[in-house]
Structures are given as C-alpha cells and as structure tokens.
Write a protein that holds these residues in place. Structure first.
Motif, PDB file in Angstrom:
ATOM      1  N   UNK A   1     -30.733  30.561  -3.171  1.00  0.00           N
ATOM      2  CA  UNK A   1     -31.986  31.167  -3.636  1.00  0.00           C
ATOM      3  C   UNK A   1     -32.642  30.303  -4.706  1.00  0.00           C
ATOM      4  N   UNK A   2     -31.832  29.745  -5.607  1.00  0.00           N
ATOM      5  CA  UNK A   2     -32.367  28.880  -6.658  1.00  0.00           C
ATOM      6  C   UNK A   2     -33.003  27.627  -6.057  1.00  0.00           C
ATOM      7  N   UNK A   3     -32.369  27.053  -5.055  1.00  0.00           N
ATOM      8  CA  UNK A   3     -32.924  25.861  -4.406  1.00  0.00           C
ATOM      9  C   UNK A   3     -34.251  26.187  -3.723  1.00  0.00           C
ATOM     10  N   UNK A   4     -34.343  27.361  -3.114  1.00  0.00           N
ATOM     11  CA  UNK A   4     -35.597  27.776  -2.468  1.00  0.00           C
ATOM     12  C   UNK A   4     -36.688  27.955  -3.515  1.00  0.00           C
ATOM     13  N   UNK A   5     -36.347  28.572  -4.657  1.00  0.00           N
ATOM     14  CA  UNK A   5     -37.330  28.755  -5.729  1.00  0.00           C
ATOM     15  C   UNK A   5     -37.840  27.416  -6.242  1.00  0.00           C
ATOM     16  N   UNK A   6     -36.927  26.477  -6.465  1.00  0.00           N
ATOM     17  CA  UNK A   6     -37.336  25.150  -6.944  1.00  0.00           C
ATOM     18  C   UNK A   6     -38.238  24.450  -5.939  1.00  0.00           C
ATOM     19  N   UNK A   7     -37.894  24.536  -4.663  1.00  0.00           N
ATOM     20  CA  UNK A   7     -38.702  23.890  -3.632  1.00  0.00           C
ATOM     21  C   UNK A   7     -40.101  24.504  -3.579  1.00  0.00           C
ATOM     22  N   UNK A   8     -40.181  25.844  -3.650  1.00  0.00           N
ATOM     23  CA  UNK A   8     -41.488  26.496  -3.628  1.00  0.00           C
ATOM     24  C   UNK A   8     -42.296  26.168  -4.880  1.00  0.00           C
TER      25      UNK A   8
END
Length: 160
Positions: free
Chosen positions: A140-147
C-alpha cells in the motif's frame, strides 16, 4: 533468426513477470542463461511462455528455475517433446551462484524471474531479481508513493 512475415521471436522479451515488482522489493538484478532442449527453444520463439508463478532456487549447489511454463511445441514428435514445467538449470558463475544461494538461505530472500528474453546473439536469458517479500502495508505504501509521484509530475507538467 526470424524472417519477414514469420511470427517467431528472434530477440527481445518472451515473457514478463509483472507481479514480481508488486509482490517483492527487488534488491538486485542478475542475468542468467538457461539450459534448454530444442523444442523448448522453438516453443519460446513463438512467445507463449509464462513465468508468473516461477522462482529460482538451489539444488545440489546449482541454481534451477522452477515452475516456469514453456508449452509443448506443436510440431514436435512426441519422443522429443519436453515437460512444460520441468526444472531448468540456470547458467551463472559458480561464485555468483554461491553468493545467491547464501542470500537465499541466510537472509530470507528469494530469486524471482523478472523477464525471459532472447539476447542479440539469440540465446535465451532470464533476468532474475534478488528480492524480499513485501507485506500488505508495504504494498500500500508503494502504491501511495507511486500515485504521489504521478500527481506531482502532473502538477509540474501543467504549470510549466
């Protein structure tokens, strides 16, 4: 080599493991050769391989690619046919193999194939990633950073 009008792949990517970068944190990438029989190479050139559920692991001091699906070549005689999911030996230097095996055993890491391809000389290669598994909150953290990076780039692009 492929001729014009022929649908065989002479160089370039054959299969890609898209889930690997989502499920794992890739620490390092390694290129390794594969030992294949003739029907496996011909089947790979049709571009129908699947490495989504595969992994690399040690067996008697050497590295093998497990659970990679290379389908039967339809024009092969049954005597020369291969098993679609048989373990395939990976070609890496002995010192590098020992280092990777120790990383797998000691550090709890895994070797996941990122993509399977033919190089410029026509040899089948696999790009492996030495990886650690991600937990759900890490994903989830990786998705947030990417977005966030995507939104930031969009704002900067629209302003400038």
């Amino acid at each position: 080599m492929a001729r014009a009008g022929n649908s065989l792949i002479s160089h370039g990517r054959v299969a890609e493991n898209r889930r690997a970068r989502h499920d794992y944190s890739i620490e390092e990438t390694i290129e390794a050769g594969l030992i294949l029989v003739g029907t496996e190479v011909k089947s790979l050139r049709t571009g129908r391989a699947n490495i989504a559920d595969s992994y690399a692991g040690p067996k008697s001091g050497e590295l093998y690619l497990y659970n990679a699906y290379i389908p039967d070549w339809t024009q092969a005689v049954k005597a020369f046919a291969h098993e679609p999911r048989q373990p395939r030996k990976l070609l890496v230097h002995r010192r590098e193999a020992r280092r990777l095996i120790s990383a797998i055993n000691k550090d709890g890491m895994t070797l996941v194939p990122l993509y399977l391809y033919f190089n410029d000389r026509g040899f089948a290669k696999v790009q492996l990633g030495l990886a650690k598994g991600r937990k759900a909150h890490d994903k989830r953290q990786a998705i947030k950073e990417r977005e966030w990076n995507r939104d930031k780039a969009r704002v900067l692009r629209d302003k400038g």
